[in-house]
Write a protein that holds these residues in place. Structure first.
Motif, PDB file in Angstrom:
ATOM      1  N   LEU A 232      21.340  36.384  39.597  1.00  0.00           N
ATOM      2  CA  LEU A 232      22.003  35.172  40.076  1.00  0.00           C
ATOM      3  C   LEU A 232      21.808  35.018  41.582  1.00  0.00           C
ATOM      4  CD1 LEU A 232      25.376  35.191  38.094  1.00  0.00           C
ATOM      5  CD2 LEU A 232      23.451  33.646  37.779  1.00  0.00           C
ATOM      6  N   ARG A 233      21.810  36.120  42.293  1.00  0.00           N
ATOM      7  CA  ARG A 233      21.589  36.073  43.738  1.00  0.00           C
ATOM      8  C   ARG A 233      20.153  35.669  44.054  1.00  0.00           C
ATOM      9  NH1 ARG A 233      25.893  38.817  46.543  1.00  0.00           N
ATOM     10  NH2 ARG A 233      27.416  39.495  45.002  1.00  0.00           N
ATOM     11  N   VAL A 234      19.218  36.173  43.268  1.00  0.00           N
ATOM     12  CA  VAL A 234      17.821  35.753  43.439  1.00  0.00           C
ATOM     13  C   VAL A 234      17.687  34.259  43.169  1.00  0.00           C
ATOM     14  CG1 VAL A 234      15.476  35.956  42.496  1.00  0.00           C
ATOM     15  CG2 VAL A 234      16.820  38.019  42.929  1.00  0.00           C
ATOM     16  N   MET A 235      18.338  33.775  42.092  1.00  0.00           N
ATOM     17  CA  MET A 235      18.274  32.353  41.776  1.00  0.00           C
ATOM     18  C   MET A 235      18.846  31.514  42.909  1.00  0.00           C
ATOM     19  SD  MET A 235      19.649  30.213  38.440  1.00  0.00           S
ATOM     20  CE  MET A 235      21.406  30.424  38.729  1.00  0.00           C
ATOM     21  N   ALA A 236      19.974  31.938  43.461  1.00  0.00           N
ATOM     22  CA  ALA A 236      20.585  31.197  44.567  1.00  0.00           C
ATOM     23  C   ALA A 236      19.625  31.109  45.744  1.00  0.00           C
ATOM     24  CB  ALA A 236      21.887  31.874  44.994  1.00  0.00           C
ATOM     25  N   SER A 237      18.940  32.198  46.022  1.00  0.00           N
ATOM     26  CA  SER A 237      18.007  32.236  47.147  1.00  0.00           C
ATOM     27  C   SER A 237      16.792  31.356  46.887  1.00  0.00           C
ATOM     28  CB  SER A 237      17.565  33.681  47.418  1.00  0.00           C
ATOM     29  OG  SER A 237      16.824  33.762  48.615  1.00  0.00           O
ATOM     30  N   LEU A 238      16.270  31.399  45.661  1.00  0.00           N
ATOM     31  CA  LEU A 238      15.074  30.627  45.329  1.00  0.00           C
ATOM     32  C   LEU A 238      15.355  29.127  45.266  1.00  0.00           C
ATOM     33  CD1 LEU A 238      13.393  32.833  42.558  1.00  0.00           C
ATOM     34  CD2 LEU A 238      12.617  32.512  44.906  1.00  0.00           C
TER      35      LEU A 238
ATOM     36  N   GLU B 284      17.928  27.565  46.672  1.00  0.00           N
ATOM     37  CA  GLU B 284      18.506  27.121  47.939  1.00  0.00           C
ATOM     38  C   GLU B 284      19.640  26.112  47.743  1.00  0.00           C
ATOM     39  OE1 GLU B 284      15.041  25.678  50.010  1.00  0.00           O
ATOM     40  OE2 GLU B 284      14.595  27.659  50.828  1.00  0.00           O
ATOM     41  N   ASP B 285      20.432  26.318  46.674  1.00  0.00           N
ATOM     42  CA  ASP B 285      21.566  25.426  46.459  1.00  0.00           C
ATOM     43  C   ASP B 285      22.701  25.827  47.411  1.00  0.00           C
ATOM     44  OD1 ASP B 285      22.878  23.397  44.341  1.00  0.00           O
ATOM     45  OD2 ASP B 285      24.351  24.921  44.935  1.00  0.00           O
ATOM     46  N   PRO B 286      23.153  24.909  48.254  1.00  0.00           N
ATOM     47  CA  PRO B 286      24.160  25.250  49.282  1.00  0.00           C
ATOM     48  C   PRO B 286      25.460  25.813  48.720  1.00  0.00           C
ATOM     49  CG  PRO B 286      23.190  23.089  49.728  1.00  0.00           C
ATOM     50  CD  PRO B 286      22.717  23.508  48.368  1.00  0.00           C
ATOM     51  N   ALA B 287      25.954  25.225  47.621  1.00  0.00           N
ATOM     52  CA  ALA B 287      27.239  25.669  47.065  1.00  0.00           C
ATOM     53  C   ALA B 287      27.141  27.082  46.513  1.00  0.00           C
ATOM     54  CB  ALA B 287      27.698  24.705  45.970  1.00  0.00           C
ATOM     55  N   MET B 288      26.040  27.382  45.854  1.00  0.00           N
ATOM     56  CA  MET B 288      25.861  28.715  45.285  1.00  0.00           C
ATOM     57  C   MET B 288      25.658  29.754  46.385  1.00  0.00           C
ATOM     58  SD  MET B 288      23.318  29.839  42.178  1.00  0.00           S
ATOM     59  CE  MET B 288      24.217  28.820  40.996  1.00  0.00           C
ATOM     60  N   ILE B 289      24.878  29.395  47.401  1.00  0.00           N
ATOM     61  CA  ILE B 289      24.665  30.300  48.529  1.00  0.00           C
ATOM     62  C   ILE B 289      25.982  30.572  49.248  1.00  0.00           C
ATOM     63  CG2 ILE B 289      23.637  30.430  50.843  1.00  0.00           C
ATOM     64  CD1 ILE B 289      21.149  29.055  49.658  1.00  0.00           C
ATOM     65  N   GLU B 290      26.787  29.530  49.434  1.00  0.00           N
ATOM     66  CA  GLU B 290      28.080  29.674  50.103  1.00  0.00           C
ATOM     67  C   GLU B 290      28.983  30.647  49.346  1.00  0.00           C
ATOM     68  OE1 GLU B 290      31.914  26.931  51.488  1.00  0.00           O
ATOM     69  OE2 GLU B 290      30.401  26.118  50.129  1.00  0.00           O
ATOM     70  N   ALA B 291      29.006  30.524  48.012  1.00  0.00           N
ATOM     71  CA  ALA B 291      29.858  31.396  47.194  1.00  0.00           C
ATOM     72  C   ALA B 291      29.488  32.864  47.390  1.00  0.00           C
ATOM     73  CB  ALA B 291      29.745  31.008  45.722  1.00  0.00           C
TER      74      ALA B 291
ATOM     75  N   PRO C 115      23.118  21.117  42.083  1.00  0.00           N
ATOM     76  CA  PRO C 115      21.895  20.323  41.878  1.00  0.00           C
ATOM     77  C   PRO C 115      20.626  21.055  42.284  1.00  0.00           C
ATOM     78  CG  PRO C 115      23.145  19.513  43.772  1.00  0.00           C
ATOM     79  CD  PRO C 115      24.021  20.493  43.074  1.00  0.00           C
ATOM     80  N   GLY C 116      20.742  22.007  43.206  1.00  0.00           N
ATOM     81  CA  GLY C 116      19.569  22.770  43.623  1.00  0.00           C
ATOM     82  C   GLY C 116      18.958  23.563  42.482  1.00  0.00           C
ATOM     83  N   VAL C 117      19.797  23.997  41.536  1.00  0.00           N
ATOM     84  CA  VAL C 117      19.301  24.763  40.384  1.00  0.00           C
ATOM     85  C   VAL C 117      18.429  23.878  39.510  1.00  0.00           C
ATOM     86  CG1 VAL C 117      19.953  26.070  38.322  1.00  0.00           C
ATOM     87  CG2 VAL C 117      21.304  26.297  40.421  1.00  0.00           C
ATOM     88  N   LYS C 118      18.908  22.664  39.245  1.00  0.00           N
ATOM     89  CA  LYS C 118      18.143  21.724  38.421  1.00  0.00           C
ATOM     90  C   LYS C 118      16.819  21.362  39.090  1.00  0.00           C
ATOM     91  CE  LYS C 118      17.919  18.917  34.814  1.00  0.00           C
ATOM     92  NZ  LYS C 118      17.770  19.470  33.452  1.00  0.00           N
ATOM     93  N   SER C 119      16.866  21.093  40.378  1.00  0.00           N
ATOM     94  CA  SER C 119      15.649  20.734  41.121  1.00  0.00           C
ATOM     95  C   SER C 119      14.643  21.878  41.087  1.00  0.00           C
ATOM     96  CB  SER C 119      15.990  20.393  42.577  1.00  0.00           C
ATOM     97  OG  SER C 119      16.844  19.279  42.637  1.00  0.00           O
ATOM     98  N   PHE C 120      15.152  23.105  41.252  1.00  0.00           N
ATOM     99  CA  PHE C 120      14.280  24.283  41.215  1.00  0.00           C
ATOM    100  C   PHE C 120      13.611  24.418  39.848  1.00  0.00           C
ATOM    101  CE2 PHE C 120      14.098  28.746  39.770  1.00  0.00           C
ATOM    102  CZ  PHE C 120      13.079  29.204  40.571  1.00  0.00           C
ATOM    103  N   GLN C 121      14.388  24.240  38.784  1.00  0.00           N
ATOM    104  CA  GLN C 121      13.834  24.366  37.438  1.00  0.00           C
ATOM    105  C   GLN C 121      12.761  23.317  37.182  1.00  0.00           C
ATOM    106  OE1 GLN C 121      17.048  24.394  34.588  1.00  0.00           O
ATOM    107  NE2 GLN C 121      17.613  26.493  35.067  1.00  0.00           N
ATOM    108  N   GLU C 122      13.054  22.076  37.547  1.00  0.00           N
ATOM    109  CA  GLU C 122      12.088  20.992  37.317  1.00  0.00           C
ATOM    110  C   GLU C 122      10.817  21.208  38.133  1.00  0.00           C
ATOM    111  OE1 GLU C 122      14.445  17.609  38.317  1.00  0.00           O
ATOM    112  OE2 GLU C 122      15.332  17.433  36.299  1.00  0.00           O
ATOM    113  N   ALA C 123      10.978  21.609  39.394  1.00  0.00           N
ATOM    114  CA  ALA C 123       9.819  21.835  40.264  1.00  0.00           C
ATOM    115  C   ALA C 123       8.982  23.014  39.758  1.00  0.00           C
ATOM    116  CB  ALA C 123      10.277  22.093  41.693  1.00  0.00           C
TER     117      ALA C 123
ATOM    118  N   ILE D 109      10.820  29.094  34.002  1.00  0.00           N
ATOM    119  CA  ILE D 109      12.077  29.073  34.766  1.00  0.00           C
ATOM    120  C   ILE D 109      12.558  30.488  35.060  1.00  0.00           C
ATOM    121  CG2 ILE D 109      14.551  28.542  34.577  1.00  0.00           C
ATOM    122  CD1 ILE D 109      13.716  26.051  32.930  1.00  0.00           C
ATOM    123  N   ASN D 110      12.439  31.357  34.055  1.00  0.00           N
ATOM    124  CA  ASN D 110      13.012  32.694  34.148  1.00  0.00           C
ATOM    125  C   ASN D 110      12.185  33.669  34.974  1.00  0.00           C
ATOM    126  OD1 ASN D 110      12.828  35.575  32.371  1.00  0.00           O
ATOM    127  ND2 ASN D 110      14.814  34.987  33.182  1.00  0.00           N
ATOM    128  N   THR D 111      10.865  33.575  34.873  1.00  0.00           N
ATOM    129  CA  THR D 111       9.995  34.592  35.472  1.00  0.00           C
ATOM    130  C   THR D 111      10.169  34.773  36.978  1.00  0.00           C
ATOM    131  OG1 THR D 111       8.353  34.424  33.703  1.00  0.00           O
ATOM    132  CG2 THR D 111       7.584  35.271  35.827  1.00  0.00           C
TER     133      THR D 111
END
Length: 223
Positions: A4-10, A12-19, A91-99, A139-141
């Protein structure tokens, strides 16, 4: 919670990083956002649902999959609403997945943070089920693969440190995101913080990596 921490970093969702930077319980923080309640009003069931979503999102979980994981306690429709709200809050998670999926279709592969590639021959398959499976892998790799890279980098650095320092302590094995050592008691005070530092700093993420350690006469005691 390394993935989850790797996902937050990749992503770059502000809310997740803040948490993570504020050292919040990520599942409670997610539940509060998704269900629209203060942190201290999050119930056990809310947190459990949020935990399922947090880990499920890494694998591209569907509404049907979430409903099943929760033992049918929420309907497929309700699960779909929860996932939609999750993406609205992060929203950063969704954008990351789509990209990531678009990049995989263009290049035919995805990469971890270290540049390790996984080729996805089915990413453009005409078969919807096969294509969807490849998209979930895409998405997962980068997330799971980067977490795997981190532990291996730490292992190499720790092994070199032990060898170069002539320590009696030996690294025995890896268990997912955990390393197990045969620790010389006389070296514990010096080595434990050094090993923790190597694991924390294996790769530069935008969120802190927390490392916990325990010792004992056996593996059970150490936990």
């Amino acid at each position: 919670q390394v993935e989850l921490r790797v996902m937050a970093s990749l992503c770059e969702d502000p809310a997740m990083i803040e948490a993570f930077r504020e050292n919040k319980d990520i599942h409670t923080a997610t539940a509060a956002r998704v269900f629209g309640v203060p942190d201290d009003e999050v119930t056990g069931d809310m947190r459990r649902t949020a935990k399922m979503v947090n880990f499920g999102i890494i694998y591209g979980i569907s509404a049907f999959g979430l409903s099943q994981r929760l033992g049918g306690e929420v309907s497929r429709s309700e699960a779909g609403d929860i996932i939609k709200e999750y993406f609205k809050q992060y929203p950063g998670v969704k954008s990351f997945q789509e990209a990531t999926i678009e990049q995989a279709k263009e290049d035919g592969y995805v990469e971890t943070m270290t540049g390790r590639r996984r080729y996805l021959r089915d990413i453009d398959s005409r078969n919807g089920m096969i294509r969807s499976a490849a998209e979930r892998t895409a998405i997962n790799t980068p997330i799971q693969g980067t977490a795997a890279d981190m532990i291996k980098i730490a292992m190499v650095r720790v092994a070199n440190m032990l060898k170069e320092g002539g320590y009696a302590t030996r690294m025995l094995l890896q268990v997912h995101d955990e390393l197990v050592f045969d620790l010389d008691k006389n070296e514990a005070e010096e080595l434990i913080p050094r090993i923790e530092a190597e694991m924390r700093n294996a790769l530069p993420l935008s969120v802190p990596i927390l490392v916990e350690s325990g010792t004992g006469e056996n593996w059970l005691e150490a936990h």
